[in-house]
Scaffold this motif. Structure first.
Motif, short mmCIF file in Angstrom:
data_model
loop_
_atom_site.label_atom_id
_atom_site.label_comp_id
_atom_site.label_asym_id
_atom_site.label_seq_id
_atom_site.Cartn_x
_atom_site.Cartn_y
_atom_site.Cartn_z
N ASP A 165 10.98 -15.46 -9.87
CA ASP A 165 10.48 -14.14 -10.24
C ASP A 165 9.82 -13.42 -9.07
O ASP A 165 9.27 -14.04 -8.16
CB ASP A 165 9.46 -14.26 -11.38
N ILE A 166 9.88 -12.09 -9.13
CA ILE A 166 9.17 -11.24 -8.18
C ILE A 166 8.34 -10.24 -8.97
O ILE A 166 8.85 -9.58 -9.89
CB ILE A 166 10.13 -10.48 -7.25
N VAL A 167 7.07 -10.13 -8.63
CA VAL A 167 6.18 -9.13 -9.22
C VAL A 167 5.92 -8.07 -8.16
O VAL A 167 5.59 -8.40 -7.01
CB VAL A 167 4.85 -9.77 -9.67
N TYR A 168 6.07 -6.80 -8.53
CA TYR A 168 5.91 -5.70 -7.59
C TYR A 168 4.63 -4.92 -7.90
O TYR A 168 4.41 -4.52 -9.05
CB TYR A 168 7.12 -4.76 -7.66
N ILE A 169 3.81 -4.66 -6.87
CA ILE A 169 2.54 -3.96 -7.04
C ILE A 169 2.39 -2.91 -5.94
O ILE A 169 2.55 -3.22 -4.76
CB ILE A 169 1.34 -4.93 -6.98
N ASN A 170 2.10 -1.68 -6.33
CA ASN A 170 1.77 -0.61 -5.39
C ASN A 170 0.30 -0.22 -5.56
O ASN A 170 -0.12 0.14 -6.66
CB ASN A 170 2.64 0.63 -5.63
N VAL A 171 -0.46 -0.27 -4.49
CA VAL A 171 -1.84 0.18 -4.50
C VAL A 171 -1.88 1.61 -3.96
O VAL A 171 -1.56 1.85 -2.79
CB VAL A 171 -2.73 -0.74 -3.64
N MET A 172 -2.25 2.56 -4.80
CA MET A 172 -2.23 3.97 -4.43
C MET A 172 -3.65 4.44 -4.08
O MET A 172 -4.29 5.18 -4.84
CB MET A 172 -1.64 4.81 -5.55
N ASN A 173 -4.13 4.01 -2.93
CA ASN A 173 -5.43 4.48 -2.45
C ASN A 173 -5.32 4.84 -0.98
O ASN A 173 -4.38 4.43 -0.30
CB ASN A 173 -6.52 3.41 -2.65
N ASN A 174 -6.27 5.66 -0.48
CA ASN A 174 -6.22 6.12 0.91
C ASN A 174 -4.83 6.64 1.26
O ASN A 174 -4.17 6.17 2.19
CB ASN A 174 -6.62 5.00 1.87
N HIS B 286 0.87 -1.18 0.00
CA HIS B 286 0.00 0.00 0.00
C HIS B 286 0.90 1.22 0.00
O HIS B 286 1.61 1.48 0.97
CB HIS B 286 -0.90 -0.01 1.24
N PHE B 287 0.90 1.97 -1.08
CA PHE B 287 1.74 3.16 -1.19
C PHE B 287 1.10 4.28 -0.39
O PHE B 287 -0.07 4.61 -0.59
CB PHE B 287 1.90 3.56 -2.65
N LYS B 288 1.87 4.88 0.52
CA LYS B 288 1.35 5.94 1.40
C LYS B 288 2.53 6.65 2.04
O LYS B 288 3.69 6.32 1.79
CB LYS B 288 0.43 5.36 2.49
#
Length: 225
Positions: free
Chosen positions: A80-89, A12-14
């Protein structure tokens, strides 16, 4: 980790009260570390048993190095590594804060990459280049990141060879069409003096600045005339 063939780093990007911001790099360093490992990172490599937080840049560099160590360990056999940022709140505070500040920036979206440095850099750029209006204001998060030199984590991770700050941001629509909508070229600038006075907000040009040293989009830069 050695028992798995694929890692999904979902963050969670914050904002964050110590790192300035939290994304996949922080998630892969502090999030994966043991209790003693967390102390080792926060102390910039000086202690595994005592809390020490008086070296801000050292702490940020230790986070980058720890993220790289996890990356290298996991991928040493081709996993493998998959990177995900959720930009909410997008609050200025971490989810670990029991009483976080209310989010003042509306949801931006979900970003993913195989490069953690490019991903966190893209998310930072979306925040710094956000056109703030009443009820959708990136300024508090920008100040939090700048006050703690948070962008240094990404810069140092690139220096270590973990990834690149160069990226192409692509939008995947509901019809699964992929359209190139943004490159790494920064089109808007947030500029501060070295003592923290804001001079420009989302400016499209730096031509109005006198010669000198400024903090531009979170990085110290020298402007010559």
């Amino acid at each position: 980790m050695q028992n798995y063939d694929l890692m999904v780093n979902l963050a969670h990007f914050k904002g964050h009260a110590m790192g300035g911001f939290g994304g996949v790099l922080k998630n892969q360093s502090i999030g994966v570390a043991s209790s003693s490992g967390k102390l080792y990172i926060h102390s910039a490599g000086r202690s595994t048993s005592r809390w020490m937080s008086d070296d801000q840049d050292g702490f940020l560099e230790s986070m980058a190095a720890a993220a790289q160590a996890v990356h290298n360990y996991f991928k040493q056999e081709g996993r493998d590594i998959v990177y995900i940022n959720v930009m909410n709140n997008l609050s200025v505070d971490c989810d670990c804060d029991g009483n976080p500040a209310s989010p003042q920036l509306k949801d931006i979206g979900i970003l993913a990459s195989l490069d953690p440095v490019a991903l966190d850099k893209a998310c930072l750029d979306l925040v710094f280049n956000h056109q703030s209006v009443a009820g959708d204001d990136a300024s508090p998060l920008i100040r939090r990141i700048e006050n703690l030199h948070g962008t240094h984590t990404v810069e140092y991770a690139e220096q270590l060879g973990l990834g690149s700050q160069q990226y192409t941001l692509k939008d995947i629509s509901q019809s699964s069409d992929i359209n190139n909508v943004q490159t790494t070229a920064t089109s808007l600038y947030n500029v501060y003096t070295l003592d923290g006075k804001k001079l420009l907000t989302n400016a499209r040009s730096l031509d109005s600045l006198d010669a000198g040293t400024y903090i531009i989009n979170g990085e110290k830069q020298i402007i010559g005339k």
